[in-house]
Write a protein that holds these residues in place. Structure first.
Motif, PDB file in Angstrom:
ATOM      1  N   ALA A 112       3.580  -4.127  -5.479  1.00 11.38           N
ATOM      2  CA  ALA A 112       4.408  -3.013  -4.794  1.00 11.38           C
ATOM      3  C   ALA A 112       5.517  -2.698  -5.718  1.00 11.38           C
ATOM      4  O   ALA A 112       5.812  -1.547  -5.843  1.00 11.38           O
ATOM      5  N   SER A 113       6.164  -3.786  -6.422  1.00  6.52           N
ATOM      6  CA  SER A 113       7.240  -3.424  -7.310  1.00  6.52           C
ATOM      7  C   SER A 113       6.874  -2.576  -8.536  1.00  6.52           C
ATOM      8  O   SER A 113       7.596  -1.791  -9.059  1.00  6.52           O
ATOM      9  N   LEU A 114       5.694  -2.847  -8.985  1.00  2.02           N
ATOM     10  CA  LEU A 114       5.178  -2.120 -10.075  1.00  2.02           C
ATOM     11  C   LEU A 114       5.012  -0.510  -9.674  1.00  2.02           C
ATOM     12  O   LEU A 114       5.479   0.411 -10.449  1.00  2.02           O
TER      13      LEU A 114
ATOM     14  N   ALA B  90      -3.433   0.715   5.441  1.00  2.00           N
ATOM     15  CA  ALA B  90      -4.670   0.331   5.361  1.00  2.00           C
ATOM     16  C   ALA B  90      -4.797  -0.082   3.879  1.00  2.00           C
ATOM     17  O   ALA B  90      -5.272  -1.133   3.726  1.00  2.00           O
ATOM     18  N   LEU B  91      -4.076   0.393   3.138  1.00  2.00           N
ATOM     19  CA  LEU B  91      -4.114  -0.058   1.622  1.00  2.00           C
ATOM     20  C   LEU B  91      -3.435  -1.481   1.417  1.00  2.00           C
ATOM     21  O   LEU B  91      -4.075  -2.244   0.614  1.00  2.00           O
ATOM     22  N   SER B  92      -2.346  -1.520   2.065  1.00  2.00           N
ATOM     23  CA  SER B  92      -1.521  -3.011   2.302  1.00  2.00           C
ATOM     24  C   SER B  92      -2.388  -4.067   2.767  1.00  2.00           C
ATOM     25  O   SER B  92      -2.679  -5.038   2.072  1.00  2.00           O
TER      26      SER B  92
ATOM     27  N   GLY C 189       0.923  -1.298   0.231  1.00  2.00           N
ATOM     28  CA  GLY C 189       0.077   0.063  -0.112  1.00  2.00           C
ATOM     29  C   GLY C 189       0.831   1.263   0.020  1.00  2.00           C
ATOM     30  O   GLY C 189       0.615   2.251  -0.753  1.00  2.00           O
ATOM     31  N   LEU C 190       1.912   1.430   0.833  1.00  2.00           N
ATOM     32  CA  LEU C 190       2.925   2.423   0.749  1.00  2.00           C
ATOM     33  C   LEU C 190       3.265   2.788  -0.553  1.00  2.00           C
ATOM     34  O   LEU C 190       3.458   4.122  -0.809  1.00  2.00           O
ATOM     35  N   ALA C 191       3.787   1.753  -1.164  1.00  2.00           N
ATOM     36  CA  ALA C 191       4.222   1.794  -2.607  1.00  2.00           C
ATOM     37  C   ALA C 191       3.349   2.757  -3.393  1.00  2.00           C
ATOM     38  O   ALA C 191       3.720   3.586  -4.268  1.00  2.00           O
TER      39      ALA C 191
END
Lengths: 138, 609
Positions: free
Chosen positions: A115-117, A83-85, A62-64
């Motif tokens: 996340a990597s995207l 929350a998004l994670s 989510g942080l990404a």
């Protein structure tokens, strides 16, 4: 219907010069995904593996993505990111149940890819912006 | 001033000769001392001292001293002219969360709440099979949380989620506080109110829905979804096209409010299309996750978003429709196994407000005297908080600091009882869903009383209010700890049960308050299942055990007795009487015992085996 969106006051910037883009956070996100997958493949120490995987799942995907939209402050970025994670984790896990293809490792790989995207997008944007300078010291 | 508007100590303010390091040490000593004293007091407390009023009888005086010191330090820091840095204020909030929401974790040897143990069992089933069991339990129709836990523990190499239970309330409350603070900053005229709001939120959140389970995670989803809408999608104030009607004008005059309302809603510059798409994506992903993981929270979210749109404080005016379609779509297709047999549970309460209120208040005020005191203290705190919020809303309206978004979000959850009863817990949830916004209104009261009515200094009033809430927190939040704790003897008996009972056997208890089903939820036939009271007479117990040819085990524990007397209102000695009858009947044989629990089998069954 036209939707008007307003940015919080904190993100207003003044002056003609912008802050230099920081390319390290997306690099750390990419490395964190690799490290977590490596821990699982190599069956790392139980406590290290548990701490690393749980932290990654709770924070990083989510942080990404939240970083991509540049929230006004670190606290908002963090809490929305967590929350998004969790939300992404819920949807990935639920999708595996619905598709009758349950595999926790596959779910983690999917979340690392998500996340990597986002990190790759941020990194590309940062590199592109870095080439276009000028920057003021941060 | 820092970016939060709270003045920071600067080198210019430091007295000549005072070293910055010493000043920092002095400043930080208070939260550190409060943390040390509080934690030491909690670790010295004995779970055996938990009495009919819950955890409060086990607490040591040192904890109250620590909390009083912490409160004094915080309110002085917030209200003095040269306020401290946000890190320092945040440290106070963190210590308060640890001391209040971590109290049971530090006193009790095992994670509390048998419900959280059951959630471990649900996740364990998904981890083993990759499937859900909606016909076994309604919660499996919203399996998102359990699926996430199963995936997380599986990849983390953990046998199950038990290690996560103990500190879940503390971690989640810290996250709630972060979201509440950001909401309060968006909806408050200045940072002082925001800090006081988040400080009051910690003790006012006695609802206890932060244990390991879907509601705890979904509360974070609810806060973050509304934070995103308030921070990025709030509309600019609209000019009135016509003057207010006579009735509205009379009402405003009677309430001594300005005839023309003035709102505190700052204009904000637009975001780019990429950020807009990203934000809408975040809102939809969080809502979708909420929809598949909890029955009530997405309904509360739709009602809150609708409230925002109705008062013109959300620029995405079609969002409630979009969220509503997502919700109905999932309920229609994803939860068929549940609603096909529970239509009355789902829709039967629509419009039946009287019954919902009765279920959630009258029915809850039962049990023994101590339990009734706990319930009444909860109702009293709710009434106090809501009353102060009304005063705060009035004050802000008088000052031209009204905020339509804040009023809509604080008021929207009160519509929920008209839609659902939620198993008699609806008023509890209404309080929880409204609380983050209600405390922002409450936080305006000390400043209002102090500055205009000359009742006292705002810091003193804020301190008194804080101490009142903190003092009552231990009764309101942990008042049921006599049966909400998990006793080691009960857990040991359950461990023995799983080690010795053959698959398919019936596991019978007098009440549902047993820490079982954290594993093997589908392997045994549990009785009671989904009800508070199990078979409660000799004949009913024998019938339940004789029904299963694969064998049956009756587990009798101290935790069940306390639950029956305190929560279900059974007479003192109820459980002991039943156990005495079954021993004297000679039809049951004791196969396991420890100081707090016994396990019996049918004597005939034992001899056949």
């Amino acid at each position: 219907m036209m939707t008007t969106i307003h940015a919080p006051a904190e993100i207003r910037h003044s002056g003609s010069q912008r802050r230099a883009p920081n390319i390290w956070p997306p690099i750390v996100i990419l490395l964190a995904g690799t490290a977590v997958l490596t821990l699982i493949v190599l069956d790392g120490p139980a406590i290290v593996r548990a701490a690393a995987v749980l932290t990654y799942l709770a924070v990083v995907p989510g942080l990404a993505w939240v970083r991509v939209i540049r929230p006004p402050d670190g606290l908002t970025q963090f809490v929305v990111g967590v929350a998004l994670s969790l939300a992404l984790g819920v949807l990935v896990a639920q999708a595996m149940i619905a598709l009758r293809h349950w595999s926790p490792e596959l779910g983690l790989v999917a979340l690392v890819a998500i996340a990597s995207l986002a990190a790759a997008l941020e990194l590309a944007r940062g590199v592109r912006a870095a080439r276009s300078g000028p920057w003021r010291a941060s | 001033m820092n970016d939060d508007g709270v003045a920071r100590p600067t080198h210019a303010r430091i007295r000549p000769g005072t070293r910055p390091v010493l000043r920092a040490v002095r400043m930080w000593s208070m939260p550190v001392i409060a943390l040390g004293l509080g934690v030491a007091s909690l670790l010295r407390a004995d779970a055996a001292d938990i009495g009919p009023l819950g955890l409060v009888t086990a607490l040591r005086p040192g904890l109250y001293v620590a909390l009083a010191l912490l409160t004094a330090s915080f309110v002085i820091g917030v209200f003095r002219e040269q306020s401290s840095s946000r890190w320092w204020l945040a440290a106070h909030v963190v210590v308060l969360v640890v001391l209040l929401h971590g109290a049971a974790s530090m006193i009790e040897p095992l994670p509390r709440m048998v419900s959280s143990w059951l959630h471990v069992g649900f996740a364990d089933y998904i981890a083993r099979t990759g499937e859900t069991l909606p016909e076994l339990d309604a919660r499996f129709s919203w399996p998102g949380f359990f699926a996430l836990v199963a995936m997380a523990t599986g990849t983390a190499g953990m046998a199950n989620a038990m290690p996560l239970l103990t500190w879940t309330p503390v971690v989640l409350n810290l996250l709630y506080c972060a979201a509440v603070y950001r909401l309060a900053r968006e909806l408050s005229p200045e940072p002082r109110t925001a800090w006081l709001a988040v400080w009051l939120f910690v003790p006012a959140n006695w609802v206890g829905q932060d244990y390991f389970g879907p509601q705890a995670m979904n509360y974070l989803f609810y806060l973050v979804l509304l934070l995103a809408l308030v921070a990025w999608f709030r509309g600019a104030p609209r000019a009135r096209s016509r003057p207010p009607g006579r009735a509205v004008g009379w009402l405003r005059s009677a309430l001594r409010l300005p005839r023309e309302p003035r709102w505190l809603e700052p204009e904000r510059p637009p975001l780019g299309p990429a950020a807009l798409a990203g934000l809408i994506g975040i809102v939809l992903v969080v809502f979708a996750a909420s929809t598949v993981s909890h029955q009530l929270t997405p309904v509360a979210a739709v009602v809150a978003v609708s409230g925002l749109v109705l008062v013109g404080s959300c620029t995405m005016r079609t969002l409630p429709v979009l969220l509503g379609v997502l919700l109905v779509a999932y309920i229609s297709y994803g939860t068929v196994a549940y609603w096909s047999g529970h239509l009355d549970d789902v829709f039967g309460f629509i419009g039946r407000l009287n019954r919902t209120v009765s279920d959630t208040t009258v029915e809850r005020v039962r049990g023994d005297t101590a339990h009734q005191i706990v319930v009444l203290s909860r109702l009293s705190i709710a009434a106090l908080v809501w009353g102060l919020a009304a005063a705060g809303a009035w004050w802000r309206a008088r000052r031209g600091q009204g905020d339509r978004a804040l009023l809509a979000l604080a008021g929207a959850p009160f519509l929920l009882p008209a839609l659902q009863s939620y198993g008699g817990e609806m008023l509890l949830r209404v309080y929880a869903f409204a609380l983050p916004f209600v405390v922002i209104l409450v936080a305006a009261v000390p400043g209002a009383l102090g500055s205009v009515r000359r009742v006292g200094h705002p810091a003193v009033l804020a301190g008194v209010l804080s101490l009142a809430l903190i003092g009552s927190f231990f009764v309101a939040r942990y008042g049921n700890e006599a049966f909400e704790q998990v006793r080691p003897a009960d857990a040991q008996a359950v461990t023995w049960l799983y080690a010795h009972a053959p698959e398919g056997a019936s596991l019978v208890s007098l009440t549902s308050n047993v820490p079982w089903r954290a594993q093997n939820i589908e392997t045994y036939k549990y009785d009671p299942l989904g009800e508070d009271l199990g078979p409660d007479s000799l004949e009913a117990i024998e019938m339940a055990m004789r029904r299963n040819p694969r064998g049956a085990y009756l587990i009798v524990t101290e935790g069940q007795f306390v639950f029956a007397e305190s929560f279900l209102g059974k007479p003192p000695g109820w459980g002991e009487d039943i156990e005495r009858q079954l021993v004297e009947s000679g039809r049951f044989r004791l196969v396991y015992t420890n100081p707090g629990a016994r396990i019996y089998v049918l004597a005939a069954q034992e001899s056949e085996a």
